[in-house]
Enzyme design. Structure first.
Site, PDB file in Angstrom:
ATOM      1  N   ARG A  64     -11.280 -13.308   1.141  1.00 46.53           N
ATOM      2  CA  ARG A  64     -10.696 -13.409   0.011  1.00 46.53           C
ATOM      3  C   ARG A  64     -10.196 -14.993  -0.399  1.00 46.53           C
ATOM      4  NH1 ARG A  64      -6.567  -8.703  -0.032  1.00 46.53           N
ATOM      5  NH2 ARG A  64      -6.780  -9.268  -2.469  1.00 46.53           N
ATOM      6  N   GLN A  94       1.328  -8.018  -8.536  1.00 47.75           N
ATOM      7  CA  GLN A  94       0.899  -7.386  -7.413  1.00 47.75           C
ATOM      8  C   GLN A  94      -0.280  -8.376  -6.539  1.00 47.75           C
ATOM      9  OE1 GLN A  94       1.037  -2.926  -7.307  1.00 47.75           O
ATOM     10  NE2 GLN A  94       0.464  -3.424  -9.616  1.00 47.75           N
ATOM     11  N   HIS A 112       3.698  -9.182  -3.669  1.00 49.99           N
ATOM     12  CA  HIS A 112       2.899  -9.100  -2.605  1.00 49.99           C
ATOM     13  C   HIS A 112       2.442 -10.125  -1.658  1.00 49.99           C
ATOM     14  CE1 HIS A 112       1.281  -4.668  -4.104  1.00 49.99           C
ATOM     15  NE2 HIS A 112       2.585  -4.654  -3.660  1.00 49.99           N
ATOM     16  N   CYS A 142       7.318 -23.921  14.761  1.00 55.69           N
ATOM     17  CA  CYS A 142       7.560 -23.600  16.130  1.00 55.69           C
ATOM     18  C   CYS A 142       6.669 -23.678  17.186  1.00 55.69           C
ATOM     19  CB  CYS A 142       8.272 -22.234  15.984  1.00 55.69           C
ATOM     20  SG  CYS A 142       7.089 -20.790  16.067  1.00 55.69           S
TER      21      CYS A 142
HETATM   22  P1  NAD Z   1       1.940   3.201  -0.471  1.00 55.28           P
HETATM   23  O1  NAD Z   1       2.314   4.727   0.072  1.00 55.28           O
HETATM   24  O2  NAD Z   1       2.765   2.794  -1.444  1.00 55.28           O
HETATM   25  O3  NAD Z   1       0.582   3.116  -0.959  1.00 55.28           O
HETATM   26  C1  NAD Z   1       0.147   4.256  -1.729  1.00 55.28           C
HETATM   27  C2  NAD Z   1      -1.170   4.117  -2.126  1.00 55.28           C
HETATM   28  O4  NAD Z   1      -1.783   2.997  -1.183  1.00 55.28           O
HETATM   29  C3  NAD Z   1      -2.095   5.270  -1.789  1.00 55.28           C
HETATM   30  O5  NAD Z   1      -1.816   6.080  -3.099  1.00 55.28           O
HETATM   31  C4  NAD Z   1      -3.440   4.997  -1.657  1.00 55.28           C
HETATM   32  O6  NAD Z   1      -4.024   4.624  -2.950  1.00 55.28           O
HETATM   33  C5  NAD Z   1      -3.078   3.572  -0.893  1.00 55.28           C
HETATM   34  N1  NAD Z   1      -3.266   3.772   0.474  1.00 55.28           N
HETATM   35  C6  NAD Z   1      -2.386   3.755   1.424  1.00 55.28           C
HETATM   36  N2  NAD Z   1      -2.663   3.966   2.581  1.00 55.28           N
HETATM   37  C7  NAD Z   1      -3.956   4.080   2.509  1.00 55.28           C
HETATM   38  C8  NAD Z   1      -5.046   4.085   3.593  1.00 55.28           C
HETATM   39  N3  NAD Z   1      -4.761   4.481   4.752  1.00 55.28           N
HETATM   40  N4  NAD Z   1      -6.387   4.262   2.926  1.00 55.28           N
HETATM   41  C9  NAD Z   1      -6.718   4.117   1.660  1.00 55.28           C
HETATM   42  N5  NAD Z   1      -5.555   3.920   0.833  1.00 55.28           N
HETATM   43  C10 NAD Z   1      -4.525   3.912   1.186  1.00 55.28           C
HETATM   44  O7  NAD Z   1       1.888   2.009   0.759  1.00 55.28           O
HETATM   45  P2  NAD Z   1       3.156   1.798   1.598  1.00 55.28           P
HETATM   46  O8  NAD Z   1       2.738   1.792   2.982  1.00 55.28           O
HETATM   47  O9  NAD Z   1       4.247   2.645   1.196  1.00 55.28           O
HETATM   48  O10 NAD Z   1       3.489   0.440   0.965  1.00 55.28           O
HETATM   49  C11 NAD Z   1       4.759   0.005   0.648  1.00 55.28           C
HETATM   50  C12 NAD Z   1       4.579  -1.430   0.693  1.00 55.28           C
HETATM   51  O11 NAD Z   1       3.494  -2.146   1.042  1.00 55.28           O
HETATM   52  C13 NAD Z   1       4.812  -1.742  -0.842  1.00 55.28           C
HETATM   53  O12 NAD Z   1       5.820  -2.337  -0.773  1.00 55.28           O
HETATM   54  C14 NAD Z   1       3.566  -2.309  -1.142  1.00 55.28           C
HETATM   55  O13 NAD Z   1       3.983  -3.446  -2.058  1.00 55.28           O
HETATM   56  C15 NAD Z   1       2.975  -3.149   0.089  1.00 55.28           C
HETATM   57  N6  NAD Z   1       1.497  -3.145   0.118  1.00 55.28           N
HETATM   58  C16 NAD Z   1       0.977  -4.489  -0.062  1.00 55.28           C
HETATM   59  C17 NAD Z   1      -0.372  -4.619  -0.087  1.00 55.28           C
HETATM   60  C18 NAD Z   1      -1.224  -5.880  -0.018  1.00 55.28           C
HETATM   61  O14 NAD Z   1      -2.405  -5.921   0.300  1.00 55.28           O
HETATM   62  N7  NAD Z   1      -0.291  -6.817  -0.307  1.00 55.28           N
HETATM   63  C19 NAD Z   1      -1.173  -3.221   0.164  1.00 55.28           C
HETATM   64  C20 NAD Z   1      -0.629  -2.194   0.215  1.00 55.28           C
HETATM   65  C21 NAD Z   1       0.922  -2.181   0.080  1.00 55.28           C
HETATM   66  N1  APR Z   2      -9.511  -5.446 -17.379  1.00 60.10           N
HETATM   67  C1  APR Z   2      -8.387  -4.614 -17.175  1.00 60.10           C
HETATM   68  N2  APR Z   2      -7.963  -3.859 -16.266  1.00 60.10           N
HETATM   69  C2  APR Z   2      -9.106  -3.640 -15.143  1.00 60.10           C
HETATM   70  C3  APR Z   2     -10.408  -4.371 -15.329  1.00 60.10           C
HETATM   71  C4  APR Z   2     -10.541  -5.302 -16.396  1.00 60.10           C
HETATM   72  N3  APR Z   2     -11.616  -5.866 -16.446  1.00 60.10           N
HETATM   73  N4  APR Z   2     -10.929  -3.979 -14.486  1.00 60.10           N
HETATM   74  C5  APR Z   2     -10.675  -3.064 -13.642  1.00 60.10           C
HETATM   75  N5  APR Z   2      -9.084  -2.868 -14.232  1.00 60.10           N
HETATM   76  C6  APR Z   2      -8.096  -1.846 -13.915  1.00 60.10           C
HETATM   77  C7  APR Z   2      -8.621  -0.329 -13.165  1.00 60.10           C
HETATM   78  O1  APR Z   2      -8.613   0.372 -14.418  1.00 60.10           O
HETATM   79  C8  APR Z   2      -7.410  -0.021 -12.273  1.00 60.10           C
HETATM   80  O2  APR Z   2      -6.242   0.559 -13.278  1.00 60.10           O
HETATM   81  O3  APR Z   2      -7.379  -2.239 -12.535  1.00 60.10           O
HETATM   82  C9  APR Z   2      -6.917  -1.547 -11.943  1.00 60.10           C
HETATM   83  C10 APR Z   2      -7.224  -1.669 -10.547  1.00 60.10           C
HETATM   84  O4  APR Z   2      -6.562  -0.900  -9.734  1.00 60.10           O
HETATM   85  P1  APR Z   2      -6.179  -1.029  -8.121  1.00 60.10           P
HETATM   86  O5  APR Z   2      -7.755  -1.506  -7.600  1.00 60.10           O
HETATM   87  O6  APR Z   2      -5.562   0.295  -7.678  1.00 60.10           O
HETATM   88  O7  APR Z   2      -5.377  -2.335  -7.950  1.00 60.10           O
HETATM   89  P2  APR Z   2      -4.159  -2.611  -8.129  1.00 60.10           P
HETATM   90  O8  APR Z   2      -3.371  -1.452  -8.904  1.00 60.10           O
HETATM   91  O9  APR Z   2      -3.724  -3.822  -8.177  1.00 60.10           O
HETATM   92  O10 APR Z   2      -3.615  -2.184  -6.532  1.00 60.10           O
HETATM   93  C11 APR Z   2      -2.241  -2.082  -6.405  1.00 60.10           C
HETATM   94  O11 APR Z   2      -2.370  -1.852  -3.875  1.00 60.10           O
HETATM   95  O12 APR Z   2      -3.800  -2.184  -1.925  1.00 60.10           O
HETATM   96  C12 APR Z   2      -2.503  -2.571  -2.586  1.00 60.10           C
HETATM   97  O13 APR Z   2      -1.424  -4.687  -2.565  1.00 60.10           O
HETATM   98  C13 APR Z   2      -2.685  -4.059  -3.035  1.00 60.10           C
HETATM   99  O14 APR Z   2      -1.701  -5.131  -4.896  1.00 60.10           O
HETATM  100  C14 APR Z   2      -2.772  -3.900  -4.582  1.00 60.10           C
HETATM  101  C15 APR Z   2      -1.839  -2.805  -4.761  1.00 60.10           C
END
Ligand code: NAD
Ligand code: APR
Length: 235
Positions: A64, A94, A112, A142
């Protein structure tokens, strides 16, 4: 709409998700070909996954990080960067990419974490991440080989939550861009903003189904610059 800028000072909080960077070529998570359809989230985005196989997690984030280096900010990043220069505007993302920062946005709140930063799990030191990280890298502070991407995983607390909640409590307008609204606490920000009396707007390729006062659908590179232009001219 909002008053002319400067006369009616308003506080705007903008939340962005993966959709903001989709047109820069960085994958989203839950769209048709999203990252979570190709990787097991539990293996690469949880502390448990990292403890079980740190090399797999580093490979995931190294790939990534390489994609991010090849990507460029798009028109939506540039428009938000210009907006961030105005008083009263806060950008919360995020996303762990650096495209808003590279577009010139100031003080982006990366709740995030950031792919461009490394973290030592032993002493909490942070530094600029090299292009390729491995589980054998020693922490520059460290010396322990406990380095990880400075990214918030599922189950971990996001960064800057107290600051974000304070911004939402004072917001006049909350705008959510390119996020599916499925991961908390970000998914709850629209409710916090509304309870504080803010108007709420979603800009997304398709409506996420969240409770917004208004939704404008379309690609971010079209709907975001259009909205920013309205704000800047105070229409
Ligand atoms: P969560 O319960 O908030 O996540 C909910 C969503 O994450 C679900 O609706 C689903 O879409 C997805 N999800 C969760 N577990 C999954 C799995 N095993 N497979 C597929 N999809 C899955 O997650 P959480 O554990 O409560 O996370 C809370 C914290 O973690 C939050 O603070 C969030 O900001 C952070 N986070 C960061 C990242 C990252 O990659 N930076 C990813 C996820 C969560
Ligand atoms: N323009 C605007 N919106 C878009 C486009 C585009 N070209 N392409 C996709 N989208 C929208 C989709 O409609 C969807 O609502 O972006 C969103 C992508 O959703 P996710 O894939 O769930 O991404 P995100 O909402 O950022 O996920 C939240 O989940 O796994 C964690 O930490 C990870 O920050 C991420 C968090």
């Amino acid at each position: 709409m909002l008053g002319n800028w400067g006369r009616d000072m308003v506080n705007i909080v903008v939340l962005s998700g993966a959709g903001l960077s989709a047109e820069s070529g960085l994958g989203t998570f839950r769209d048709v070909d999203g990252l979570w359809t190709r990787y097991d989230l539990a293996q690469v985005a949880t502390p448990e996954g990292f403890a079980r196989d740190p090399a797999l997690v580093h490979d995931f984030y190294n790939a990534r990080r390489a994609n991010m280096a090849d990507a460029a900010p798009n028109a939506a990043h540039v428009a938000l960067a210009q907006l961030s220069l105005m008083p009263g505007v806060a950008l919360v993302t995020q996303n762990i990419d650096d495209l808003l920062d590279r577009a010139g946005a100031t003080d982006v709140i990366h709740m995030h974490g950031a792919l461009s930063r490394a973290l030592c799990a032993a002493c909490d030191a942070r530094w600029d991440a090299p292009a390729v990280m491995t589980a054998k890298d020693a922490c520059p502070a460290c010396g322990v080989a406990a380095t990880r991407p400075d990214v918030v995983w599922f189950g971990e607390m996001p960064y800057a939550m107290a600051r974000i909640e304070d911004l939402l409590a004072r917001a006049d307008l909350f705008v959510s861009i390119g996020t599916s609204g499925t991961v908390y606490p970000a998914a709850g920000f629209v409710d916090l903003a509304r309870r504080a009396g803010a108007r709420t707007l979603e800009l997304n390729l398709e409506a996420s189904g969240g409770a917004f006062d208004a939704v404008r659908t379309g690609p971010a590179t079209e709907v975001v610059p259009g909205w920013v232009a309205e704000i800047a001219t105070g229409v």
